[in-house]
Design a protein around this motif. Structure first.
Motif, mmCIF file in Angstrom:
data_model
loop_
_atom_site.group_PDB
_atom_site.id
_atom_site.type_symbol
_atom_site.label_atom_id
_atom_site.label_comp_id
_atom_site.label_asym_id
_atom_site.label_seq_id
_atom_site.Cartn_x
_atom_site.Cartn_y
_atom_site.Cartn_z
ATOM 1 N N GLY A 114 20.304 -2.376 9.321
ATOM 2 C CA GLY A 114 21.403 -1.548 9.833
ATOM 3 C C GLY A 114 21.683 -0.384 8.901
ATOM 4 O O GLY A 114 20.839 0.476 8.685
ATOM 5 N N GLU A 115 22.864 -0.379 8.312
ATOM 6 C CA GLU A 115 23.268 0.718 7.424
ATOM 7 C C GLU A 115 23.028 0.412 5.941
ATOM 8 O O GLU A 115 23.506 1.142 5.074
ATOM 9 C CB GLU A 115 24.747 1.055 7.661
ATOM 10 N N THR A 116 22.277 -0.658 5.667
ATOM 11 C CA THR A 116 21.992 -1.055 4.285
ATOM 12 C C THR A 116 20.482 -1.050 4.061
ATOM 13 O O THR A 116 19.715 -1.519 4.897
ATOM 14 C CB THR A 116 22.554 -2.459 4.003
ATOM 15 N N VAL A 117 20.091 -0.524 2.919
ATOM 16 C CA VAL A 117 18.672 -0.475 2.539
ATOM 17 C C VAL A 117 18.538 -1.158 1.182
ATOM 18 O O VAL A 117 19.263 -0.820 0.241
ATOM 19 C CB VAL A 117 18.162 0.984 2.452
ATOM 20 N N ARG A 118 17.644 -2.134 1.084
ATOM 21 C CA ARG A 118 17.372 -2.778 -0.199
ATOM 22 C C ARG A 118 16.204 -2.054 -0.835
ATOM 23 O O ARG A 118 15.138 -1.905 -0.222
ATOM 24 C CB ARG A 118 17.060 -4.262 -0.019
ATOM 25 N N ILE A 119 16.423 -1.583 -2.067
ATOM 26 C CA ILE A 119 15.408 -0.798 -2.771
ATOM 27 C C ILE A 119 15.046 -1.456 -4.099
ATOM 28 O O ILE A 119 15.806 -2.262 -4.628
ATOM 29 C CB ILE A 119 15.874 0.653 -3.024
ATOM 30 N N ASP A 120 13.880 -1.067 -4.614
ATOM 31 C CA ASP A 120 13.409 -1.530 -5.921
ATOM 32 C C ASP A 120 13.035 -0.284 -6.711
ATOM 33 O O ASP A 120 12.181 0.499 -6.284
ATOM 34 C CB ASP A 120 12.199 -2.442 -5.740
ATOM 35 N N THR A 121 13.693 -0.084 -7.862
ATOM 36 C CA THR A 121 13.365 1.083 -8.688
ATOM 37 C C THR A 121 12.512 0.716 -9.903
ATOM 38 O O THR A 121 12.311 1.540 -10.783
ATOM 39 C CB THR A 121 14.645 1.834 -9.136
ATOM 40 N N ASN A 122 11.999 -0.527 -9.930
ATOM 41 C CA ASN A 122 10.982 -0.857 -10.926
ATOM 42 C C ASN A 122 9.735 -0.052 -10.591
ATOM 43 O O ASN A 122 9.461 0.226 -9.417
ATOM 44 C CB ASN A 122 10.612 -2.339 -10.843
ATOM 45 N N HIS A 123 8.948 0.313 -11.592
ATOM 46 C CA HIS A 123 7.657 0.925 -11.319
ATOM 47 C C HIS A 123 6.837 -0.105 -10.539
ATOM 48 O O HIS A 123 6.921 -1.310 -10.811
ATOM 49 C CB HIS A 123 6.940 1.301 -12.618
ATOM 50 N N PRO A 124 6.047 0.334 -9.560
ATOM 51 C CA PRO A 124 5.252 -0.625 -8.776
ATOM 52 C C PRO A 124 4.334 -1.516 -9.616
ATOM 53 O O PRO A 124 3.986 -2.612 -9.193
ATOM 54 C CB PRO A 124 4.436 0.268 -7.837
ATOM 55 N N LEU A 125 3.962 -1.084 -10.813
ATOM 56 C CA LEU A 125 3.085 -1.891 -11.667
ATOM 57 C C LEU A 125 3.845 -2.597 -12.788
ATOM 58 O O LEU A 125 3.226 -3.200 -13.675
ATOM 59 C CB LEU A 125 1.962 -1.025 -12.242
ATOM 60 N N ALA A 126 5.174 -2.543 -12.757
ATOM 61 C CA ALA A 126 5.973 -3.233 -13.778
ATOM 62 C C ALA A 126 5.699 -4.732 -13.709
ATOM 63 O O ALA A 126 5.529 -5.312 -12.637
ATOM 64 C CB ALA A 126 7.456 -2.961 -13.564
ATOM 65 N N GLY A 127 5.617 -5.351 -14.876
ATOM 66 C CA GLY A 127 5.405 -6.785 -14.949
ATOM 67 C C GLY A 127 3.964 -7.219 -14.802
ATOM 68 O O GLY A 127 3.676 -8.413 -14.784
ATOM 69 N N ARG A 128 3.062 -6.270 -14.711
ATOM 70 C CA ARG A 128 1.658 -6.616 -14.487
ATOM 71 C C ARG A 128 0.799 -6.278 -15.704
ATOM 72 O O ARG A 128 1.003 -5.256 -16.352
ATOM 73 C CB ARG A 128 1.135 -5.874 -13.261
ATOM 74 N N THR A 129 -0.172 -7.148 -15.976
ATOM 75 C CA THR A 129 -1.166 -6.880 -17.007
ATOM 76 C C THR A 129 -2.232 -5.993 -16.381
ATOM 77 O O THR A 129 -2.718 -6.274 -15.289
ATOM 78 C CB THR A 129 -1.785 -8.190 -17.516
ATOM 79 N N LEU A 130 -2.558 -4.913 -17.054
ATOM 80 C CA LEU A 130 -3.501 -3.928 -16.516
ATOM 81 C C LEU A 130 -4.762 -3.878 -17.362
ATOM 82 O O LEU A 130 -4.709 -3.963 -18.588
ATOM 83 C CB LEU A 130 -2.847 -2.546 -16.474
ATOM 84 N N HIS A 131 -5.886 -3.721 -16.676
ATOM 85 C CA HIS A 131 -7.188 -3.661 -17.344
ATOM 86 C C HIS A 131 -7.822 -2.304 -17.037
ATOM 87 O O HIS A 131 -8.005 -1.953 -15.869
ATOM 88 C CB HIS A 131 -8.097 -4.784 -16.847
ATOM 89 N N TYR A 132 -8.144 -1.557 -18.089
ATOM 90 C CA TYR A 132 -8.756 -0.231 -17.948
ATOM 91 C C TYR A 132 -10.172 -0.260 -18.482
ATOM 92 O O TYR A 132 -10.441 -0.848 -19.536
ATOM 93 C CB TYR A 132 -7.981 0.811 -18.767
ATOM 94 N N ARG A 133 -11.072 0.401 -17.756
ATOM 95 C CA ARG A 133 -12.402 0.740 -18.281
ATOM 96 C C ARG A 133 -12.376 2.247 -18.452
ATOM 97 O O ARG A 133 -12.094 2.987 -17.501
ATOM 98 C CB ARG A 133 -13.508 0.324 -17.318
ATOM 99 N N LEU A 134 -12.670 2.701 -19.651
ATOM 100 C CA LEU A 134 -12.562 4.117 -19.994
ATOM 101 C C LEU A 134 -13.905 4.666 -20.453
ATOM 102 O O LEU A 134 -14.652 3.977 -21.157
ATOM 103 C CB LEU A 134 -11.543 4.304 -21.120
ATOM 104 N N GLU A 135 -14.168 5.902 -20.067
ATOM 105 C CA GLU A 135 -15.346 6.623 -20.540
ATOM 106 C C GLU A 135 -14.889 8.008 -20.983
ATOM 107 O O GLU A 135 -14.390 8.790 -20.169
ATOM 108 C CB GLU A 135 -16.396 6.760 -19.442
ATOM 109 N N VAL A 136 -15.018 8.289 -22.274
ATOM 110 C CA VAL A 136 -14.601 9.574 -22.828
ATOM 111 C C VAL A 136 -15.673 10.611 -22.517
ATOM 112 O O VAL A 136 -16.809 10.494 -22.966
ATOM 113 C CB VAL A 136 -14.349 9.475 -24.348
ATOM 114 N N LEU A 137 -15.301 11.615 -21.746
ATOM 115 C CA LEU A 137 -16.253 12.659 -21.348
ATOM 116 C C LEU A 137 -16.287 13.807 -22.343
ATOM 117 O O LEU A 137 -17.353 14.346 -22.637
ATOM 118 C CB LEU A 137 -15.888 13.191 -19.955
ATOM 119 N N SER A 138 -15.111 14.221 -22.832
ATOM 120 C CA SER A 138 -15.085 15.328 -23.790
ATOM 121 C C SER A 138 -13.799 15.289 -24.605
ATOM 122 O O SER A 138 -12.798 14.707 -24.188
ATOM 123 C CB SER A 138 -15.205 16.683 -23.074
ATOM 124 N N VAL A 139 -13.878 15.912 -25.781
ATOM 125 C CA VAL A 139 -12.732 16.053 -26.678
ATOM 126 C C VAL A 139 -12.801 17.473 -27.228
ATOM 127 O O VAL A 139 -13.870 17.914 -27.670
ATOM 128 C CB VAL A 139 -12.794 15.051 -27.858
#
Length: 168
Positions: A114-139
């Motif tokens: 109706g006239e009420t909206v439930r929102i979440d302002t946490n970042h969508p990835l908050a609380g999650r362990t993240l795994h990155y694979r990185l490749e340095v192209l230039s510096v």
């Protein structure tokens, strides 16, 4: 050249969640990430892992929630008036970026009743362990305009910044 403060780093990355699902892949957009090291352009945990690396380096980095987007805070889930949203059609899962006290924040619609909206302002990835694979192209060394702005500039913008400073 090694990665250090005041240097522009260009890299490709793949971001996976705890189950191995790909959340983001710079190659899928065919545009590598470019950032100014030491200027908070990326997460501090990634900067620490990249510090001292050289062009061509490949590494895997795991970031705990506290080193990534933070822990989930259930106090950031709240109910607000429907009038806070100018668009007519709101559906769960919709996301908006809004100004916040600490900079832009992402708002996710959880429910509409109706006239009420439930929102979440946490970042969508908050609380999650993240795994990155990185490749340095230039510096490379950052130019003066990039240091003033605090982030890399496209080649066109950087050239115009230099042109603007020439004395006639």
């Amino acid at each position: 050249m090694t990665i250090a403060p005041q240097r522009v780093v260009t890299l490709h990355y793949v971001l996976n969640d705890e189950q191995g699902a790909v959340l983001d892949d710079s190659r899928a957009r065919s545009a590598p990430l470019e950032y100014l090291h030491g200027h908070d352009n990326i997460m501090a945990g990634l900067e620490r892992a990249l510090e001292g690396r050289q062009e061509g380096a490949e590494l895997t980095v795991t970031l705990a929630p506290g080193d990534a987007y933070g822990l989930r805070n259930e106090a950031l889930v709240q109910e607000v008036s429907r009038a806070a949203f100018p668009m007519a059609d709101l559906t769960p899962g919709m996301r908006f970026q809004t100004p916040g006290d600490d900079g832009p924040q992402i708002v996710t619609i959880l429910d509409v009743h109706g006239e009420t909206v439930r929102i979440d302002t946490n970042h969508p990835l908050a609380g999650r362990t993240l795994h990155y694979r990185l490749e340095v192209l230039s510096v490379r060394e950052a130019n003066r305009a990039e240091l003033v702005k605090g982030h890399p500039l496209s080649a066109d913008v950087a050239a115009s910044q230099v042109e603007d400073r020439k004395v006639p």
